[in-house]
Design a protein around this motif. Structure first.
Motif, PDB file in Angstrom:
ATOM      1  N   ARG A  10       0.855  -1.177   0.000  1.00  0.00           N
ATOM      2  CA  ARG A  10       0.000   0.000   0.000  1.00  0.00           C
ATOM      3  C   ARG A  10       0.898   1.236   0.000  1.00  0.00           C
ATOM      4  O   ARG A  10       1.947   1.245   0.648  1.00  0.00           O
ATOM      5  CB  ARG A  10      -0.901   0.027   1.236  1.00  0.00           C
ATOM      6  N   LYS A  11       0.466   2.296  -0.707  1.00  0.00           N
ATOM      7  CA  LYS A  11       1.234   3.528  -0.781  1.00  0.00           C
ATOM      8  C   LYS A  11       0.423   4.684  -0.210  1.00  0.00           C
ATOM      9  O   LYS A  11      -0.800   4.742  -0.393  1.00  0.00           O
ATOM     10  CB  LYS A  11       1.624   3.836  -2.233  1.00  0.00           C
ATOM     11  N   TYR A  12       1.132   5.627   0.444  1.00  0.00           N
ATOM     12  CA  TYR A  12       0.458   6.738   1.116  1.00  0.00           C
ATOM     13  C   TYR A  12       1.209   8.037   0.858  1.00  0.00           C
ATOM     14  O   TYR A  12       2.436   8.050   0.686  1.00  0.00           O
ATOM     15  CB  TYR A  12       0.392   6.484   2.631  1.00  0.00           C
ATOM     16  N   GLU A  13       0.438   9.122   0.832  1.00  0.00           N
ATOM     17  CA  GLU A  13       1.027  10.451   0.719  1.00  0.00           C
ATOM     18  C   GLU A  13       1.724  10.796   2.038  1.00  0.00           C
ATOM     19  O   GLU A  13       1.319  10.344   3.113  1.00  0.00           O
ATOM     20  CB  GLU A  13      -0.056  11.496   0.435  1.00  0.00           C
ATOM     21  N   TRP A 154       9.101  14.482  -3.854  1.00  0.00           N
ATOM     22  CA  TRP A 154       7.983  14.257  -2.945  1.00  0.00           C
ATOM     23  C   TRP A 154       8.388  13.245  -1.876  1.00  0.00           C
ATOM     24  O   TRP A 154       9.436  12.593  -1.983  1.00  0.00           O
ATOM     25  CB  TRP A 154       6.752  13.766  -3.693  1.00  0.00           C
ATOM     26  N   ASP A 155       7.548  13.111  -0.877  1.00  0.00           N
ATOM     27  CA  ASP A 155       7.729  12.090   0.156  1.00  0.00           C
ATOM     28  C   ASP A 155       6.541  11.139   0.102  1.00  0.00           C
ATOM     29  O   ASP A 155       5.431  11.542  -0.254  1.00  0.00           O
ATOM     30  CB  ASP A 155       7.823  12.732   1.539  1.00  0.00           C
ATOM     31  N   GLU A 156       6.775   9.904   0.464  1.00  0.00           N
ATOM     32  CA  GLU A 156       5.687   8.933   0.499  1.00  0.00           C
ATOM     33  C   GLU A 156       6.009   7.844   1.504  1.00  0.00           C
ATOM     34  O   GLU A 156       7.154   7.675   1.935  1.00  0.00           O
ATOM     35  CB  GLU A 156       5.438   8.323  -0.881  1.00  0.00           C
ATOM     36  N   GLY A 181      -4.764  10.093   9.933  1.00  0.00           N
ATOM     37  CA  GLY A 181      -4.761  11.159   8.940  1.00  0.00           C
ATOM     38  C   GLY A 181      -3.833  10.945   7.764  1.00  0.00           C
ATOM     39  O   GLY A 181      -3.680  11.844   6.931  1.00  0.00           O
ATOM     40  N   VAL A 182      -3.226   9.782   7.656  1.00  0.00           N
ATOM     41  CA  VAL A 182      -2.344   9.492   6.529  1.00  0.00           C
ATOM     42  C   VAL A 182      -3.203   9.087   5.336  1.00  0.00           C
ATOM     43  O   VAL A 182      -4.013   8.160   5.427  1.00  0.00           O
ATOM     44  CB  VAL A 182      -1.348   8.360   6.876  1.00  0.00           C
ATOM     45  N   ARG A 183      -3.029   9.790   4.199  1.00  0.00           N
ATOM     46  CA  ARG A 183      -3.893   9.585   3.041  1.00  0.00           C
ATOM     47  C   ARG A 183      -3.280   8.603   2.037  1.00  0.00           C
ATOM     48  O   ARG A 183      -2.069   8.570   1.837  1.00  0.00           O
ATOM     49  CB  ARG A 183      -4.157  10.918   2.337  1.00  0.00           C
ATOM     50  N   THR A 184      -4.155   7.835   1.401  1.00  0.00           N
ATOM     51  CA  THR A 184      -3.723   6.916   0.354  1.00  0.00           C
ATOM     52  C   THR A 184      -3.147   7.702  -0.815  1.00  0.00           C
ATOM     53  O   THR A 184      -3.674   8.747  -1.203  1.00  0.00           O
ATOM     54  CB  THR A 184      -4.900   6.065  -0.143  1.00  0.00           C
ATOM     55  N   ALA A 185      -2.062   7.199  -1.397  1.00  0.00           N
ATOM     56  CA  ALA A 185      -1.418   7.880  -2.518  1.00  0.00           C
ATOM     57  C   ALA A 185      -2.329   7.878  -3.733  1.00  0.00           C
ATOM     58  O   ALA A 185      -3.034   6.901  -4.007  1.00  0.00           O
ATOM     59  CB  ALA A 185      -0.090   7.208  -2.851  1.00  0.00           C
ATOM     60  N   ALA A 186      -2.309   8.970  -4.476  1.00  0.00           N
ATOM     61  CA  ALA A 186      -3.122   9.066  -5.689  1.00  0.00           C
ATOM     62  C   ALA A 186      -2.525   8.259  -6.825  1.00  0.00           C
ATOM     63  O   ALA A 186      -3.244   7.667  -7.630  1.00  0.00           O
ATOM     64  CB  ALA A 186      -3.260  10.528  -6.102  1.00  0.00           C
TER      65      ALA A 186
END
Length: 506
Positions: A10-13, A154-156, A181-186
């Protein structure tokens, strides 16, 4: 070939200051172990027009970290990829280049993006210290090498499941991160984000279909789906994955069947040569698939023989026969996939979908046009069934039943095309065709098995071995075929009822 692993992540912003929650509160996580920071330098390769990226395939050469080398990632499902690794070398390894040939089709692989990542790695472990997942915080700098001159950074955050882990564990981690509050990467991958951030990304494929409003829309949607299936299964066939040959062959047959059944929608005068080429490809794939099915059938039959009746080196002879046959069949398949003829077929399929030679009926109301084509295939099957059932037992009837089997499959595929438009009627029709096809298919498999058993008996006899078991199995296959012949009239009677025509013609 190199090592292969299933990557589930899984990837996150993120930003440099994004705080992480206490992950030891996630069920099963007993500790979070820091593994240090690694500096990674990865160059991604693709064709100049980004054909790999357009298909969510990535190929990179990476230094730094624990797994330096070449990595090819092939999509399996959202968030799931198969990663195939090869040692570092100056050029793209031949094995990996072969696996993406279905996408590149002779075009050169060139560096398109360079990613520099500073990766802070943490291991999520259980009470025994076993790895559950790897969490990494990446500070990424992207540089466009072809198709633009832009840069981006960017950071992820990535969370990758440990080998053999339960994917549901990532769901529990995801809930914890989202609550914090960590959002899923677009973007689905670093490469996808880098391409869109530094220049032009891959072009949308030509000829994509929108909502299916006409008969032509339905047929084209089906063709697109099966062309994509052929391409998607190509690397699996090359990797000798289970069922890959079968699935690729089925997609090839579905394409051929649709073009033949819907000749009033797509111009048969234009598609005729393409139908011939699809028949060629299905035949080349069939060598491997038929050998696979036959070997499995004979092994099952041998395993059913009581030990007291297993006279002679039956297992050894069958194994040697199966291994030799599989090796020869695989050579045939790979030779076909490596041929220019195959690449020309792929290009022709793309052109067909992008610029289809549609006829007047393509603009017609889907229900009426598609139902008419399905019923025509049904009538064709009925004629072949009548002939097969009228013949006495013997070789001619065997051939007639095999012809009927092919007609049943073609009728079933025609119903698949029509199902989105015709709904339950097409679904029920397809199930009935499958039932007929199953009986006819088992009968034909028995015919082929008897031919193989006779060949094995001849070889055993020539080697001075007893042929008792081969004869026993031959007799059992003969009895099975007779049972299928006796079963067929009843199965066909369930199918050949007036309400089928009435339901489809509504």
């Amino acid at each position: 070939m190199a090592d292969t692993k299933r990557e589930i992540e899984r990837k996150y912003e993120a930003t440099p200051d994004t705080p992480l929650p206490d992950l030891t509160e996630v069920p099963r996580v007993a500790g979070v172990v820091g593994k240090g920071v690694a500096e990674l330098d990865a160059v991604y390769y693709d064709t100049a027009d980004l054909r790999l990226a357009a298909s969510s395939v990535t190929l990179r050469r990476r230094t730094g970290g624990a797994d330096a080398g070449w990595h090819l990632k092939l999509p399996v499902a959202p968030g799931v990829r198969d990663e195939i690794a090869a040692p570092l070398s100056d050029g793209v390894p031949d094995d990996l280049a072969g696996l993406v040939r279905v996408y590149t089709r002779g075009l050169e692989l060139v560096p398109v993006v360079r990613l520099l990542s500073s990766r802070d790695v943490q291991h999520l472990v259980d009470a025994d210290g076993a790895l559950l997942a790897e969490l990494s915080r990446d500070a990424v700098v992207a540089e466009r090498l072809h198709g633009g001159e832009g840069t981006a950074q960017w950071d992820e955050i990535e969370v990758e499941l440990a080998d053999g882990g339960d994917p549901a564990f990532l769901d529990t981690v995801h809930k914890k991160l989202r609550k914090a509050g960590v959002r899923t990467a677009a973007a689905p991958s670093k490469l996808a984000r880098a391409l869109t951030a530094t220049g032009d990304g891959p072009a949308e494929r030509e000829g994509g279909t929108g909502p299916a409003r006409t008969a032509g829309d339905h047929v084209l949607a089906y063709l697109w789906k099966e062309v994509a299936a052929v391409v998607a299964h190509d690397p699996g066939v090359r990797r000798d994955l289970p069922d890959a040959v079968h699935q690729m062959r089925v997609a090839t047959r579905r394409l051929r069947s649709a073009l033949r059944s819907y000749r009033k929608v797509v111009d048969r005068e234009v598609t005729g040569p393409l139908i011939d080429e699809l028949k060629w490809l299905a035949g080349e794939l069939g060598v491997a698939r038929d050998q696979e099915v036959l070997a499995a059938r004979l092994a099952e039959r041998v395993n059913a023989v009581p030990v007291t009746l297993l006279l002679g080196p039956v297992d050894a002879r069958l194994t040697a026969w199966a291994v030799a046959g599989a090796a020869d069949a695989r050579k045939t398949v790979i030779a076909a996939l490596d041929s220019d003829r195959y690449l020309a077929l792929l290009d022709a399929l793309d052109a067909l979908c992008a610029r289809p030679p549609l006829l007047k009926a393509a603009g017609g109301e889907p229900g009426a046009v598609l139902a008419k084509a399905v019923l025509k295939e049904y009538d064709r099957l009925a004629a072949r069934m009548d002939r097969a059932l009228s013949l006495p037992e013997g070789e001619e009837r065997d051939h007639a039943m095999h012809d009927a089997r092919k007609a049943a499959k073609r009728a079933r595929y025609a119903a698949e095309v029509a199902r989105p438009a015709l709904g339950k009627a097409a679904k029920r029709f397809g199930k009935r065709m499958k039932a007929v096809q199953s009986v006819l298919g088992d009968h034909q498999d028995s015919v082929v098995a008897r031919e193989a058993l006779r060949d094995l008996a001849v070889r055993a006899h020539a080697a001075g071995e007893t042929t008792f078991v081969w004869g026993l199995l031959y007799g059992r296959e003969e009895a099975r075929a007779q049972a299928r012949e006796a079963e067929l009239p009843g199965v066909w009677a369930e199918t050949s009822v007036p309400r089928i025509r009435t339901a489809l013609a509504r």
